[in-house]
Design a protein around this motif. Structure first.
Motif, PDB file in Angstrom:
ATOM      1  N   LEU A   3       0.870  -1.310   0.012  1.00  0.00           N
ATOM      2  CA  LEU A   3      -0.022  -0.110  -0.007  1.00  0.00           C
ATOM      3  C   LEU A   3       0.740   1.365  -0.041  1.00  0.00           C
ATOM      4  CD1 LEU A   3      -2.615  -0.750   2.637  1.00  0.00           C
ATOM      5  CD2 LEU A   3      -2.992  -0.971   0.332  1.00  0.00           C
ATOM      6  N   PRO A   5       1.598   5.307   0.895  1.00  0.00           N
ATOM      7  CA  PRO A   5       1.226   6.155   2.208  1.00  0.00           C
ATOM      8  C   PRO A   5      -0.147   6.457   2.432  1.00  0.00           C
ATOM      9  CG  PRO A   5       3.337   6.584   1.328  1.00  0.00           C
ATOM     10  CD  PRO A   5       2.963   5.696   0.395  1.00  0.00           C
ATOM     11  N   GLU A   6      -0.858   7.105   1.284  1.00  0.00           N
ATOM     12  CA  GLU A   6      -2.031   7.528   1.568  1.00  0.00           C
ATOM     13  C   GLU A   6      -2.909   6.360   2.161  1.00  0.00           C
ATOM     14  OE1 GLU A   6      -1.690  11.184   1.564  1.00  0.00           O
ATOM     15  OE2 GLU A   6      -3.928  10.393   1.873  1.00  0.00           O
ATOM     16  N   ARG A   8      -2.288   3.590   3.440  1.00  0.00           N
ATOM     17  CA  ARG A   8      -1.712   3.163   4.774  1.00  0.00           C
ATOM     18  C   ARG A   8      -2.571   4.094   5.705  1.00  0.00           C
ATOM     19  NH1 ARG A   8       4.528   3.183   3.916  1.00  0.00           N
ATOM     20  NH2 ARG A   8       4.766   2.189   1.981  1.00  0.00           N
ATOM     21  N   SER A   9      -2.526   5.081   5.636  1.00  0.00           N
ATOM     22  CA  SER A   9      -3.165   6.200   6.572  1.00  0.00           C
ATOM     23  C   SER A   9      -4.510   5.521   6.842  1.00  0.00           C
ATOM     24  CB  SER A   9      -2.971   7.575   6.296  1.00  0.00           C
ATOM     25  OG  SER A   9      -1.538   7.756   6.197  1.00  0.00           O
ATOM     26  N   ARG A  10      -5.450   5.619   5.833  1.00  0.00           N
ATOM     27  CA  ARG A  10      -6.531   5.186   5.664  1.00  0.00           C
ATOM     28  C   ARG A  10      -6.871   3.867   6.452  1.00  0.00           C
ATOM     29  NH1 ARG A  10      -6.726   9.512   2.852  1.00  0.00           N
ATOM     30  NH2 ARG A  10      -6.597  10.212   5.051  1.00  0.00           N
ATOM     31  N   LEU A  11      -5.955   2.783   6.066  1.00  0.00           N
ATOM     32  CA  LEU A  11      -5.997   1.429   6.683  1.00  0.00           C
ATOM     33  C   LEU A  11      -6.043   1.616   8.081  1.00  0.00           C
ATOM     34  CD1 LEU A  11      -6.374  -1.594   6.344  1.00  0.00           C
ATOM     35  CD2 LEU A  11      -3.568  -1.469   6.307  1.00  0.00           C
ATOM     36  N   LEU A  12      -4.957   2.537   8.698  1.00  0.00           N
ATOM     37  CA  LEU A  12      -4.916   2.853   9.888  1.00  0.00           C
ATOM     38  C   LEU A  12      -6.021   3.374  10.701  1.00  0.00           C
ATOM     39  CD1 LEU A  12      -1.223   3.903  10.574  1.00  0.00           C
ATOM     40  CD2 LEU A  12      -2.100   1.932  11.043  1.00  0.00           C
ATOM     41  N   GLU A  13      -6.650   4.267   9.892  1.00  0.00           N
ATOM     42  CA  GLU A  13      -7.827   4.987  10.537  1.00  0.00           C
ATOM     43  C   GLU A  13      -8.932   4.068  10.467  1.00  0.00           C
ATOM     44  OE1 GLU A  13      -8.776   8.555   8.156  1.00  0.00           O
ATOM     45  OE2 GLU A  13      -6.660   9.116   8.000  1.00  0.00           O
ATOM     46  N   THR A  15      -8.956   0.939  10.871  1.00  0.00           N
ATOM     47  CA  THR A  15      -8.553  -0.266  11.810  1.00  0.00           C
ATOM     48  C   THR A  15      -9.284  -0.365  13.061  1.00  0.00           C
ATOM     49  OG1 THR A  15      -6.766  -1.139  10.409  1.00  0.00           O
ATOM     50  CG2 THR A  15      -7.248  -2.251  12.367  1.00  0.00           C
ATOM     51  N   ILE A  18      -6.797  -1.389  16.275  1.00  0.00           N
ATOM     52  CA  ILE A  18      -5.980  -0.409  16.566  1.00  0.00           C
ATOM     53  C   ILE A  18      -6.503   0.770  17.343  1.00  0.00           C
ATOM     54  CG2 ILE A  18      -4.273   1.207  15.469  1.00  0.00           C
ATOM     55  CD1 ILE A  18      -3.425  -0.666  13.528  1.00  0.00           C
TER      56      ILE A  18
END
Lengths: 114, 110
Positions: A3, A5-6, A8-13, A15, A18
């Motif tokens: 993924l 960076p953009e 990845r940040s969406r994925l973190l937001e 999940t 987390i």
């Protein structure tokens, strides 16, 4: 990771595990947790060594990862060279920009005692 | 920080330790080695913002991904989550990333 960076940040937001782990940890301890929109003072910057023996400075608020220099096979991130290239260089930049006394703490991710 | 990182799947063989001094060898000796990642924690200041903007102005937005990436970097978009970002950056890079279990949430991010 595949993924960008953009994404990845969406994925973190998005999940939930987390987010809930973070919330649970924030609720521990003596200080009341702030809402995500309150302005907080503390920032965290990570220093890691890659498989290619480079020292990288990782700060989510920058444009990307920052390569700070080359280490040897034997260095870890707390070795003299790594500290000079990483943390000390950071503190020097702060001081030169007029920062003066930077109140900082340092945490090391290392083998546990037990 | 340590309990959070374990909850996210990092092996309990690793933990966060305070580093009390960068110059005093007897205090430095308290930290077990090898250190997989160092987390610098500090209050955001005008100087930090100025240095950051100055250095970043000549850089392009990072667009790396895939197997050739040397390190895993996350852009912080969640407010006040810089501690979580620091934690993820520490756990997903360097010596620590081999010590993430198969199941837990951290592997989704790494």
């Amino acid at each position: 990771m595949p993924l960008e960076p953009e994404a990845r940040s969406r994925l973190l937001e998005n999940t939930p595990t987390i987010a809930s782990a973070h919330e649970a940890a924030a609720a521990q301890g003596d200080t009341a947790a702030l809402s995500a929109t309150a302005s907080v003072d503390l920032h965290f910057v990570a220093f890691v060594k890659s498989a290619q023996n480079n020292l990288w400075e990782l700060d989510g608020r920058r444009k990307g990862p920052l390569k700070r220099g080359q280490l040897t096979e034997e260095d870890d991130v707390l070795s003299d060279k790594a500290v000079q290239l990483g943390v000390k260089a950071f503190l020097k930049r702060e001081e030169e920009a007029g920062g003066g006394d930077l109140r900082f703490s340092l945490l090391a991710l290392a083998p546990s005692f037990d | 920080m340590t309990s959070l990182v374990h909850k996210l799947g990092l092996s309990s063989t690793l933990a966060f330790h305070d580093v009390y001094s960068l110059d005093d060898p007897s205090l430095l000796a308290f930290v077990p080695r090898p250190v997989a990642a160092l987390l610098l924690v500090f209050p955001v200041s005008k100087t930090y913002e100025t240095t950051r903007e100055a250095e970043d102005s000549s850089l392009k937005d990072y667009a790396g991904s895939g197997a050739e990436e040397e390190v895993l970097w996350f852009r912080q978009t969640i407010g006040n989550a810089c501690g979580m970002m620091g934690l993820l950056h520490s756990a997903c890079n360097g010596g620590a990333k081999e010590q993430i279990g198969n199941d837990p949430p951290a592997t989704m991010a790494c």
